[in-house]
Enzyme design. Structure first.
Site, PDB file in Angstrom:
ATOM      1  N   HIS A   1      78.880   2.242 -34.087  1.00 25.15           N
ATOM      2  CA  HIS A   1      78.625   2.419 -32.651  1.00 25.15           C
ATOM      3  C   HIS A   1      79.868   2.048 -31.838  1.00 25.15           C
ATOM      4  O   HIS A   1      80.686   1.237 -32.286  1.00 25.15           O
ATOM      5  CB  HIS A   1      77.480   1.499 -32.189  1.00 25.15           C
ATOM      6  CG  HIS A   1      76.117   1.951 -32.599  1.00 25.15           C
ATOM      7  ND1 HIS A   1      75.211   1.109 -33.222  1.00 25.15           N
ATOM      8  CD2 HIS A   1      75.472   3.138 -32.466  1.00 25.15           C
ATOM      9  CE1 HIS A   1      74.079   1.772 -33.448  1.00 25.15           C
ATOM     10  NE2 HIS A   1      74.218   3.006 -32.998  1.00 25.15           N
TER      11      HIS A   1
ATOM     12  N   CYS B   1      73.112  -5.785 -30.594  1.00 27.58           N
ATOM     13  CA  CYS B   1      71.983  -4.984 -31.092  1.00 27.58           C
ATOM     14  C   CYS B   1      70.651  -5.707 -31.016  1.00 27.58           C
ATOM     15  O   CYS B   1      69.592  -5.084 -30.984  1.00 27.58           O
ATOM     16  CB  CYS B   1      72.184  -4.613 -32.558  1.00 27.58           C
ATOM     17  SG  CYS B   1      73.850  -4.535 -33.102  1.00 27.58           S
TER      18      CYS B   1
END
Ligand code: CIR
Length: 263
Positions: free
Chosen positions: A168, A255
């Site tokens: 990411h 996250c």
């Protein structure tokens, strides 16, 4: 002065599911230990709460092994929230699972309906813009849909590139304050942070670039001593949290929570 990009009154986390041993990972570095994961998760929640924030911890979702990485399913902005559309097929259903939870706390909830994909891990919100990195999970169509959904609320989206082989965009960067970003050199070299001050993570410590600024603290994974020293030297109040088990599933500090202030 309060900054909406890092001052938050609330966070939402999700307990790790026992099925996390089946979670996605780019490289197999061994099975995550559930009990250690749970302990680290408790420390993480406690660190958020220690800043005075109210943290809601949702039940585990066994049918979604990666659902502890709750950030990927939604984007929480000051005036609205957007339900994401994860590009990993095994994670797509996490979006509808989070929708009612977000709709309880936000009156304005938009949904990425596709055909594009976008995961929250690719989205970095600063005081002035929303940067979104194209990645294996997030495509231009997903970014275009986000852009049109948030435009009426006054937010500007800038599409950038996640480095090749990096899960990411935020695997490689974190917001430290209104002007400053912590980044790996490989990401900063793309030039995407030219309007910001950049602090590079120490060489060999790239895995700590996924940290978070949460109220007065920078919360980073343990065992990255050079970067930690550097951040302390710059005046940041650093808290470290064990992340060995989440790291086996390519997860880090951002996250594990959705961070927001209800409007
Ligand atoms: C995945 O591959 O989707 C998970 N194993 C890790 C997700 C990490 N999330 C994030 O960086 N925002």
């Amino acid at each position: 002065m309060l900054h909406f990009s890092y001052n938050f009154t609330h966070a939402i986390c999700r307990l790790p599911a026992r099925s996390l041993v089946d979670g996605l990972r780019a490289v197999d570095t061994g099975q995550p230990n559930y009990d250690q994961f749970l302990k680290d998760h408790q420390d993480y929640v406690a660190a958020l709460e220690a800043t005075g924030a109210k943290v809601e911890v949702l039940d585990a979702l066994e049918e979604f092994p990666d659902s502890v990485f709750i950030e990927d399913a939604a984007l929480c902005l000051p005036k609205c929230a957007v339900i994401m559309r994860p590009g990993a097929p095994s994670r797509l259903g996490e979006a509808s699972a989070i929708n009612p939870v977000i709709s309880d706390v936000y009156s304005n909830v938009a949904v990425i309906n596709g055909p594009g994909f976008i995961e929250g891990g690719d989205v970095l919100t600063t005081e002035t813009e929303i940067l979104v990195g194209r990645s294996a999970r997030t495509d231009s169509a997903g970014i275009d849909e986000l852009t049109s959904l948030v435009k009426p609320w006054g937010y500007t989206v800038r599409e950038v590139e996640t480095p090749e082989g990096v899960l990411h965009f935020k695997t490689d960067c974190s917001l430290l304050d209104a002007d400053t970003i912590l980044s790996t050199k490989r990401l900063a070299n793309s030039g995407c942070f030219s309007d910001y001050q950049v602090i590079h993570v120490a060489d060999g410590e790239e895995a700590c670039a996924n940290s978070i600024r949460f109220n007065e603290n920078v919360i980073m994974p343990s065992n990255f001593p050079e970067t930690e020293k550097m951040l302390v030297k710059h005046g940041y109040d650093v808290k470290t949290i064990g992340n060995t088990e989440a790291a086996k599933l390519d997860g880090g500090m951002s996250c594990l929570s959705l961070r927001f202030t209800p409007s």
